[in-house]
Scaffold this active site. Structure first.
Site, PDB file in Angstrom:
ATOM      1  N   SER A 128       0.842  -1.203   0.000  1.00 19.83           N
ATOM      2  CA  SER A 128       0.000   0.000   0.000  1.00 19.83           C
ATOM      3  C   SER A 128       0.866   1.237   0.000  1.00 19.83           C
ATOM      4  O   SER A 128       1.977   1.250   0.559  1.00 19.83           O
ATOM      5  CB  SER A 128      -0.855  -0.029   1.271  1.00 19.83           C
ATOM      6  OG  SER A 128      -1.467   1.212   1.480  1.00 19.83           O
ATOM      7  N   TYR A 152      -1.387  -0.562  10.983  1.00 19.72           N
ATOM      8  CA  TYR A 152      -1.736  -1.215   9.713  1.00 19.72           C
ATOM      9  C   TYR A 152      -0.590  -1.055   8.707  1.00 19.72           C
ATOM     10  O   TYR A 152      -0.121  -2.026   8.108  1.00 19.72           O
ATOM     11  CB  TYR A 152      -3.033  -0.617   9.137  1.00 19.72           C
ATOM     12  CG  TYR A 152      -3.217  -0.922   7.671  1.00 19.72           C
ATOM     13  CD1 TYR A 152      -3.504  -2.205   7.249  1.00 19.72           C
ATOM     14  CD2 TYR A 152      -3.045   0.071   6.697  1.00 19.72           C
ATOM     15  CE1 TYR A 152      -3.630  -2.509   5.896  1.00 19.72           C
ATOM     16  CE2 TYR A 152      -3.180  -0.210   5.352  1.00 19.72           C
ATOM     17  CZ  TYR A 152      -3.472  -1.498   4.947  1.00 19.72           C
ATOM     18  OH  TYR A 152      -3.582  -1.787   3.604  1.00 19.72           O
ATOM     19  N   LYS A 156       2.165  -3.778   6.795  1.00 14.21           N
ATOM     20  CA  LYS A 156       2.422  -3.876   5.343  1.00 14.21           C
ATOM     21  C   LYS A 156       3.922  -3.787   5.071  1.00 14.21           C
ATOM     22  O   LYS A 156       4.475  -4.560   4.282  1.00 14.21           O
ATOM     23  CB  LYS A 156       1.691  -2.753   4.597  1.00 14.21           C
ATOM     24  CG  LYS A 156       0.205  -2.949   4.514  1.00 14.21           C
ATOM     25  CD  LYS A 156      -0.152  -3.984   3.463  1.00 14.21           C
ATOM     26  CE  LYS A 156      -1.447  -4.673   3.771  1.00 14.21           C
ATOM     27  NZ  LYS A 156      -1.720  -5.831   2.950  1.00 14.21           N
TER      28      LYS A 156
HETATM   29  P1  NAD Z   1     -11.043  -6.640   1.695  1.00 18.28           P
HETATM   30  O1  NAD Z   1     -11.228  -6.590   3.175  1.00 18.28           O
HETATM   31  O2  NAD Z   1     -12.234  -6.435   0.829  1.00 18.28           O
HETATM   32  O3  NAD Z   1     -10.363  -8.029   1.285  1.00 18.28           O
HETATM   33  C1  NAD Z   1      -9.488  -8.725   2.136  1.00 18.28           C
HETATM   34  C2  NAD Z   1      -9.983 -10.173   2.213  1.00 18.28           C
HETATM   35  O4  NAD Z   1      -9.105 -10.914   3.067  1.00 18.28           O
HETATM   36  C3  NAD Z   1     -11.387 -10.301   2.805  1.00 18.28           C
HETATM   37  O5  NAD Z   1     -12.168 -11.075   1.930  1.00 18.28           O
HETATM   38  C4  NAD Z   1     -11.168 -10.999   4.141  1.00 18.28           C
HETATM   39  O6  NAD Z   1     -12.264 -11.834   4.490  1.00 18.28           O
HETATM   40  C5  NAD Z   1      -9.888 -11.775   3.884  1.00 18.28           C
HETATM   41  N1  NAD Z   1      -9.075 -12.081   5.063  1.00 18.28           N
HETATM   42  C6  NAD Z   1      -8.616 -11.222   6.022  1.00 18.28           C
HETATM   43  N2  NAD Z   1      -7.878 -11.894   6.925  1.00 18.28           N
HETATM   44  C7  NAD Z   1      -7.851 -13.195   6.526  1.00 18.28           C
HETATM   45  C8  NAD Z   1      -7.241 -14.374   7.051  1.00 18.28           C
HETATM   46  N3  NAD Z   1      -6.522 -14.368   8.188  1.00 18.28           N
HETATM   47  N4  NAD Z   1      -7.426 -15.543   6.397  1.00 18.28           N
HETATM   48  C9  NAD Z   1      -8.166 -15.588   5.254  1.00 18.28           C
HETATM   49  N5  NAD Z   1      -8.766 -14.518   4.721  1.00 18.28           N
HETATM   50  C10 NAD Z   1      -8.604 -13.324   5.348  1.00 18.28           C
HETATM   51  O7  NAD Z   1      -9.896  -5.596   1.339  1.00 18.28           O
HETATM   52  P2  NAD Z   1      -9.391  -5.050  -0.080  1.00 18.28           P
HETATM   53  O8  NAD Z   1      -9.725  -3.612  -0.152  1.00 18.28           O
HETATM   54  O9  NAD Z   1      -9.812  -5.941  -1.165  1.00 18.28           O
HETATM   55  O10 NAD Z   1      -7.826  -5.148   0.154  1.00 18.28           O
HETATM   56  C11 NAD Z   1      -7.076  -6.270  -0.287  1.00 18.28           C
HETATM   57  C12 NAD Z   1      -5.627  -6.073   0.107  1.00 18.28           C
HETATM   58  O11 NAD Z   1      -5.135  -4.867  -0.459  1.00 18.28           O
HETATM   59  C13 NAD Z   1      -5.412  -5.947   1.625  1.00 18.28           C
HETATM   60  O12 NAD Z   1      -4.224  -6.649   1.958  1.00 18.28           O
HETATM   61  C14 NAD Z   1      -5.240  -4.470   1.836  1.00 18.28           C
HETATM   62  O13 NAD Z   1      -4.418  -4.189   2.949  1.00 18.28           O
HETATM   63  C15 NAD Z   1      -4.557  -4.041   0.551  1.00 18.28           C
HETATM   64  N6  NAD Z   1      -4.800  -2.629   0.183  1.00 18.28           N
HETATM   65  C16 NAD Z   1      -6.086  -2.164   0.130  1.00 18.28           C
HETATM   66  C17 NAD Z   1      -6.307  -0.824  -0.170  1.00 18.28           C
HETATM   67  C18 NAD Z   1      -7.698  -0.254  -0.171  1.00 18.28           C
HETATM   68  O14 NAD Z   1      -7.840   0.957   0.014  1.00 18.28           O
HETATM   69  N7  NAD Z   1      -8.751  -1.039  -0.409  1.00 18.28           N
HETATM   70  C19 NAD Z   1      -5.208   0.025  -0.457  1.00 18.28           C
HETATM   71  C20 NAD Z   1      -3.929  -0.503  -0.428  1.00 18.28           C
HETATM   72  C21 NAD Z   1      -3.732  -1.840  -0.093  1.00 18.28           C
HETATM   73  C1  WQD Z   2      -9.238   9.932   1.027  1.00 13.23           C
HETATM   74  C2  WQD Z   2      -9.436  11.438   1.227  1.00 13.23           C
HETATM   75  C3  WQD Z   2      -9.624  12.058   3.544  1.00 13.23           C
HETATM   76  C4  WQD Z   2     -13.392   9.909   4.215  1.00 13.23           C
HETATM   77  C5  WQD Z   2      -6.487   5.041   3.168  1.00 13.23           C
HETATM   78  C6  WQD Z   2      -5.414   4.318   3.932  1.00 13.23           C
HETATM   79  C7  WQD Z   2      -4.381   3.805   2.977  1.00 13.23           C
HETATM   80  C8  WQD Z   2      -5.010   2.976   1.840  1.00 13.23           C
HETATM   81  C9  WQD Z   2      -6.120   3.706   1.185  1.00 13.23           C
HETATM   82  C10 WQD Z   2      -4.998   0.666   2.496  1.00 13.23           C
HETATM   83  C11 WQD Z   2      -8.627  12.003   2.392  1.00 13.23           C
HETATM   84  C12 WQD Z   2     -10.915  12.329   2.818  1.00 13.23           C
HETATM   85  C13 WQD Z   2     -12.248  10.444   3.679  1.00 13.23           C
HETATM   86  C14 WQD Z   2     -14.486  10.775   4.548  1.00 13.23           C
HETATM   87  C15 WQD Z   2     -13.178  12.639   3.766  1.00 13.23           C
HETATM   88  N1  WQD Z   2      -5.600   1.762   2.334  1.00 13.23           N
HETATM   89  N2  WQD Z   2     -12.134  11.780   3.461  1.00 13.23           N
HETATM   90  N3  WQD Z   2     -14.318  12.105   4.314  1.00 13.23           N
HETATM   91  O1  WQD Z   2      -6.698   8.133   3.870  1.00 13.23           O
HETATM   92  O2  WQD Z   2      -5.906   8.387   1.478  1.00 13.23           O
HETATM   93  O3  WQD Z   2      -5.907   6.161   2.512  1.00 13.23           O
HETATM   94  O4  WQD Z   2      -7.052   4.156   2.184  1.00 13.23           O
HETATM   95  O5  WQD Z   2      -3.842   0.412   2.344  1.00 13.23           O
HETATM   96  O6  WQD Z   2      -3.530   3.029   3.742  1.00 13.23           O
HETATM   97  O7  WQD Z   2      -4.819   5.214   4.857  1.00 13.23           O
HETATM   98  O8  WQD Z   2      -8.062   7.195   1.923  1.00 13.23           O
HETATM   99  O9  WQD Z   2     -10.437   7.135   1.332  1.00 13.23           O
HETATM  100  O10 WQD Z   2      -9.809   7.313   3.771  1.00 13.23           O
HETATM  101  O11 WQD Z   2      -9.437   9.259   2.272  1.00 13.23           O
HETATM  102  O12 WQD Z   2     -13.088  13.860   3.584  1.00 13.23           O
HETATM  103  O13 WQD Z   2     -15.531  10.345   5.063  1.00 13.23           O
HETATM  104  O14 WQD Z   2     -10.809  11.661   1.581  1.00 13.23           O
HETATM  105  O15 WQD Z   2      -9.343  13.080   4.476  1.00 13.23           O
HETATM  106  O16 WQD Z   2      -8.236  13.311   2.014  1.00 13.23           O
HETATM  107  P1  WQD Z   2      -6.602   7.583   2.502  1.00 13.23           P
HETATM  108  P2  WQD Z   2      -9.503   7.650   2.363  1.00 13.23           P
END
Ligand code: NAD
Ligand code: WQD
Length: 341
Positions: A128, A152, A156
């Site tokens: 991430s 978190y 990562k």
């Molecule tokens: P999500 O929660 O929709 O998907 C994660 C999945 O992992 C879920 O289906 C959950 O049930 C499963 N899971 C969690 N712990 C588990 C375990 N111990 N064993 C088996 N299954 C398990 O999240 P997402 O948004 O699809 O994110 C997927 C990956 O990408 C995550 O690792 C997250 O950290 C990373 N990521 C997400 C974002 C984002 O903003 N969505 C941004 C950057 C990185």
């Molecule tokens: C986006 C923008 C908020 C909600 C997070 C995690 C990052 C990654 C992606 C997993 C910001 C603003 C948000 C709301 C708002 N996830 N906001 N009102 O913070 O960039 O990143 O998700 O890896 O690790 O930190 O994403 O969607 O929360 O926020 O004004 O109700 O929207 O301040 O500027 P962020 P976000």
């Protein structure tokens, strides 16, 4: 057939879209998910969208159950793993750090041991942009200093470091660490999408729940940042672009081992108010919002330098913010309560 891929967390948001892209590219897919933040229905819908004859199977198991993983790997000729499974709520990680270290790092270690036991040498890991913490400058290249600001993000970075160590110890290993920026949108069919449990932490699912009438208004977290309209700027990337990025990374690992670290973003930032405007166009009405105080830990601007992914994978995000919002809205309107509706 292009090969057999194990997808951990494949029932989740990014995982389900990637499973579909893998099936469309000719891969067989086995999903391992404990369904802690997802639904089996997502995998069924992926199967329904996939080309005829496509093969996808869901095994409901926890990554921490190393024996279950070993059984899955013994039962299927898996050539590569895409590892999405993990917990991702920043705020929850601050109050429950042990849960995050146990699940995200402990689960990853169990997976890597099971892969080593089964002789699986290719892995794509969901990292991430959070590993950069508060970037000193934008756009952020992969060489920027790392410094996550919450548990978190530290889990990562810890998994990235474990994988860099493993890669250095085994020249036959192929690893891609993909640092996603802000995933948004849904498959254009409206059949699969993001289905957060409880109050969404992220902007785009919150905005869409306001659009569908589940919540009264959007809270904009601060309008006094040093950005053009004062609200936070982020690099939103369509989940189908991300899905295609995973297929490209897998193909690159098939060409040879090594450890790749790549940003997946568009290189273009949008403010919170621009996202609300785009979502309003998508749903056909102005969405109500109020400006409230800044959210602790937020930064003004985070935008990717996506140049290395283009060079190494030949991958670029193609879809616009308006497409993300239109596709997300199609999913939200058809499934106002997500998969449980
Ligand atoms: P999500 O929660 O929709 O998907 C994660 C999945 O992992 C879920 O289906 C959950 O049930 C499963 N899971 C969690 N712990 C588990 C375990 N111990 N064993 C088996 N299954 C398990 O999240 P997402 O948004 O699809 O994110 C997927 C990956 O990408 C995550 O690792 C997250 O950290 C990373 N990521 C997400 C974002 C984002 O903003 N969505 C941004 C950057 C990185
Ligand atoms: C986006 C923008 C908020 C909600 C997070 C995690 C990052 C990654 C992606 C997993 C910001 C603003 C948000 C709301 C708002 N996830 N906001 N009102 O913070 O960039 O990143 O998700 O890896 O690790 O930190 O994403 O969607 O929360 O926020 O004004 O109700 O929207 O301040 O500027 P962020 P976000």
């Amino acid at each position: 057939m292009a090969g057999h891929v194990l997808v951990t967390g494949g029932a989740g948001y990014i995982g389900s879209h990637t499973c579909l892209a893998l099936l469309e590219a000719g891969y067989r897919v086995t999903v391992v998910d404990n369904l802690s933040n997802s639904s089996a229905e997502a995998v069924e819908r992926v199967a329904g969208l996939a080309p005829p004859g496509a093969a996808i199977e869901l095994v409901v198991a926890d990554l921490l159950d190393e024996e279950a993983l070993a059984r899955v790997l013994a039962g299927a000729p898996v050539e590569a793993v895409i590892h999405f499974a993990g917990l991702k709520a920043v705020g929850e990680s601050v109050t429950e750090p042990l849960l995050y270290w146990h699940n995200n790092v402990g689960g990853s270690l169990a997976l890597f041991r099971a892969m080593a036991g089964a002789g699986v040498h290719r892995l794509v890991f969901s990292s991430s942009a959070t590993v950069y913490g508060s970037p000193e400058a934008v756009p952020v290249p992969e060489t920027a200093p790392l410094g996550p600001t919450n548990p978190y993000g530290r889990t990562k970075l810890a998994v990235e470091e474990i994988l860099r160590d493993l890669s250095a110890s085994d020249p036959g290993l192929g690893v891609a660490l993909l640092r996603y920026f802000n995933p948004a949108g849904a498959h254009p069919s409206g059949r699969i999408g993001e289905d957060p449990q409880g109050t969404p932490n992220n902007l785009t699912p919150f905005v869409m729940q306001v659009a569908v009438g589940r919540r009264p208004e959007i809270s904009v977290y601060g309008d006094d940042y040093p950005t053009p309209d004062g609200t936070g700027v982020r690099d939103y990337v369509h989940v189908m672009d991300l899905a295609e990025g995973h297929v490209a990374a897998l193909r690159r690992l098939e060409a040879g081992p090594g450890c790749l670290t790549l940003n997946l973003g568009t290189g273009r930032g949008y403010s919170v108010l621009e996202v609300i405007a785009s979502a309003s166009r998508a749903c056909g009405r102005p969405l109500p919002y109020s400006v409230v105080g800044r959210r602790p830990g937020d930064v003004a601007e985070v935008v990717a330098d996506p140049g290395l992914a283009a060079e190494v994978l030949g991958w670029r995000a193609r879809r616009s913010l308006d497409e993300m919002c239109a596709d997300h809205w199609r999913w939200q309107e058809a499934n106002p309560e997500g998969y449980r509706g």
